[in-house]
Design an enzyme around this catalytic site. Sequence first.
Site, short mmCIF file in Angstrom:
data_model
loop_
_atom_site.label_atom_id
_atom_site.label_comp_id
_atom_site.label_asym_id
_atom_site.label_seq_id
_atom_site.Cartn_x
_atom_site.Cartn_y
_atom_site.Cartn_z
N LYS A 194 0.86 -1.18 0.00
CA LYS A 194 0.00 0.00 0.00
C LYS A 194 0.90 1.24 0.00
O LYS A 194 1.73 1.40 0.89
CB LYS A 194 -0.91 -0.01 1.23
N LYS A 247 -2.14 -1.61 -3.83
CA LYS A 247 -3.03 -0.44 -3.78
C LYS A 247 -2.22 0.84 -3.87
O LYS A 247 -1.24 0.96 -3.16
CB LYS A 247 -3.81 -0.47 -2.46
C1 PBG Z 1 -7.40 3.70 5.62
C2 PBG Z 1 -7.68 3.51 4.17
C3 PBG Z 1 -7.47 4.42 3.13
C4 PBG Z 1 -7.98 3.81 1.98
C5 PBG Z 1 -8.45 2.57 2.35
N1 PBG Z 1 -8.23 2.38 3.70
C6 PBG Z 1 -6.95 5.79 3.13
C7 PBG Z 1 -5.57 6.05 3.54
O1 PBG Z 1 -4.76 5.17 3.76
O2 PBG Z 1 -5.28 7.25 3.68
C8 PBG Z 1 -8.02 4.44 0.62
C9 PBG Z 1 -9.16 4.02 -0.24
C10 PBG Z 1 -9.44 4.90 -1.40
O3 PBG Z 1 -8.77 5.92 -1.66
O4 PBG Z 1 -10.40 4.56 -2.11
N2 PBG Z 1 -6.11 3.35 6.02
ZN ZN Z 2 -5.61 4.15 8.08
#
Ligand code: PBG
Ligand code: ZN
Length: 325
Positions: A194, A247
């Site tokens: 991620k 992701k």
């Molecule tokens: C929370 C989380 C996020 C997303 C999914 N879980 C945001 C982040 O990490 O700031 C992003 C999902 C999206 O942008 O559709 N940790």
């Molecule tokens: Zn988070």
Amino acid sequence: MELKCRLRRLRQTPQIRNLVREHTVSVNDLIYPLFVIEGENIKEEIKSMPNIYQYSVDRLDEELQKIKLAGVQAVLLFGIPKVKDEIGSEAWNEEGVVARAIRFIKSKYPELVVIADICLCEYTSHGHCGVIKDGQILNDESLPLLAKMSVTLAKAGADIVAPSDMMDGRIGYIRDALDANNLTNVAIMAYSAKFASAYYGPFRDAAHSAPQFGDRKSYQMDPANAREALRELESDIAEGADYIMVKPALAYLDLVKLAYDSFNYPVVTYNVSGEYAMVKATAKIGLIDEKRIVMENMIAMKRAGAKLIITYHALDVAKWLKEDI
Ligand code: PBG
Ligand code: ZN
């Protein structure tokens, strides 16, 4: 002309193209994100994400009926609590908004696969994904909290927990906690690779989860690193992940392919909020054909090796797949 190679023979009619098509998108590949918010009688559109809403649990059925009708089999739940605190206590409250949503879904739609996003950022007053001391996001101190959240939501009925926090060691820690609570059948979908991405912008409006200071670069990955992504994937697998995720999706398809080629685990990719918002905004002003762009993006993710796609387009894709049969 003595051309030996005539690839156009494979493209002559729609039927021939169907015969030689290498990849397909199925409704079975789709996971639809849902935002549930504390409160009553709420259905509120997220400004940066047209046609995506926050629902209070009492209004959620409206969306669940659409999901059932579309044939989408899996949802990913995010919660927006009323109260936030330093450590995110609402995240493991058995009467918290996500726990209640899961119990409701499972009572009415027991066959729907419920995936619970596991992270503290929606629940902490500072908006970071772990606990904080002296301005630092602490790793090991965050693990028990993520584990408590996982156990609470698994007990509420989640089939899968999906940790998105990017703390080191969380997959193993959560696996142990689930097993210790007789939740051995609950799977872990790890947000393994991620990245610290600008593509999450609209989501942070949707989930009220923007960090109140600094950024997420000390825990989410540097977009420049592919070899390190492989280490993240490896370590989550070693700790017991059942599904591995890359992701965002579209700017990271090389890593989806790397995950597919390197490991025999179902690969998930998250077609995130910014990717959705860009398509919706461009389609709205007539610059692109929304259906064709979305379906092309879907097939690109499948071709790269994703088995599962988490996408805000899921209900539209399901509808378009039916139209085209
Ligand atoms: C929370 C989380 C996020 C997303 C999914 N879980 C945001 C982040 O990490 O700031 C992003 C999902 C999206 O942008 O559709 N940790
Ligand atoms: Zn988070």
